[in-house]
Design a protein around this motif. Sequence first.
Motif, short mmCIF file in Angstrom:
data_model
loop_
_atom_site.label_atom_id
_atom_site.label_comp_id
_atom_site.label_asym_id
_atom_site.label_seq_id
_atom_site.Cartn_x
_atom_site.Cartn_y
_atom_site.Cartn_z
N TYR A 125 0.83 -1.21 0.00
CA TYR A 125 0.00 0.00 0.00
C TYR A 125 0.87 1.26 0.00
N ALA A 126 1.96 1.24 0.78
CA ALA A 126 2.83 2.40 0.82
C ALA A 126 3.53 2.62 -0.52
N ASP A 128 2.43 1.70 -3.51
CA ASP A 128 1.45 2.17 -4.49
C ASP A 128 1.05 3.62 -4.25
N THR A 129 1.06 4.04 -3.01
CA THR A 129 0.64 5.41 -2.70
C THR A 129 1.72 6.43 -3.04
N ASN A 131 3.88 7.08 -5.41
CA ASN A 131 4.40 7.03 -6.78
C ASN A 131 5.27 8.24 -7.11
N GLN A 137 10.10 4.90 -2.31
CA GLN A 137 9.57 3.60 -2.72
C GLN A 137 10.66 2.53 -2.69
#
Length: 411
Positions: A125-126, A128-129, A131, A137
């Motif tokens: 989730y982290a 994907d959030t 970006n 990332q």
Amino acid sequence: MEKKELRRYITVAVLAVLVCLTVQYFGVVAGFLGFALNAVKPMFIGLVIAYIFNILMTTFEKKYFPNSQKKFVRVTRRPFCLAFSFLITLAVLALILYIVIPELGNAFSVLYTEIPPKFLELQKYAVDTLNEFPEIQEKIKSIQFDWAAIISKTSGFLTSGVAGILSSAFDFIGGITVSITNLCLGVVFAIYTLIRKDKLRTDAKRILTVFVSKEKNAKLTHVLHIANDTFRSFFIGQFVDALVLGSMCFIGMTLLRLPYAAMSAALVGVTALIPIVGAFIGAGISAFIILTENPTQALIFIIFLICIQQLEGNFVYPKVVGESVGLPGIWVLAAVTAGGGLLGIVGMIIFVPITAVAYKLSFEKLEAKERRIAEQSAPNKNNNKNKNRRRKPNRKPPQNSGSQQSQQAQN
């Protein structure tokens, strides 16, 4: 110089010399005191165990054929009641361990299996959030959750990082062995003390009668009587309060269909033996374990326990413990804080009745002083009233003064 005055001067001189030697050789004196305390620690533990078990044993002795005068009943009354008290205590401890340990094992197994998938979901989730932040990332992707590495680092930290707590496995095992040995010796000492408690009480009374003056003996007996009543009432009330709170917790969790009801009720009930903060300690452990099952149910459990804690603290505890001990809430909090800072959990428990004894004795002296002041001021007021009455003459106001003056003028 009289003998009494000379004796007083000698006592003061000896105390001054002892204080000077203690200050000069403080390390040696501290080491000797530590050695002496460690030597008598099993006896102190035994006295505490004997006092607590005497409450149970006395209750059973009143029920064990109290009106019978047969020799067999009189001979077997104390040993049977003592053995029955220990058996009941061991049965309760075994029941608590039987309830708590399997539930704790299940909770930690769930924790061990559920945390890695949850961590991977949170990591995905982290990633994907974020970006817009490729560097962050990459750092999040590089984090790996490995139980083996965490356990090895934790064990290494415990054995070498915490100075003096777990310096080595040998010291840890040695500390446990010493504690178990002291506990076993304390239990043996408690058994002998309880069997011969009548003889010990008689000998103590004889010693006080012979070597202590009658006035001091009466004061000491009065203080010990208050201390015994306060400690007895406190321990009985605390156990009853813990039982009530644990039962309320179990019934409420069962009705709300929350997991780990028996384990949580047992933990809350056992930790509730510590005044004020005990129930919250058990609630925190239980909430963490329920969190492994369902976070929403953990939140419901916390709200539920706060509600029953308020109910118990405002209605049950004042009736069961507060009235018997007779200590205001602010002093209970102060005793728990000071006792925890000095002696840990044991201090939290024993400092409440100790403070209650000091509180009762202080107010007894205060009330006695107020009565003496009132008695001294009452005769003075009566004397002043009598003096004022004596000083006032019995003068009657003159009657018909005008007619008397006219008659004198005519004459």
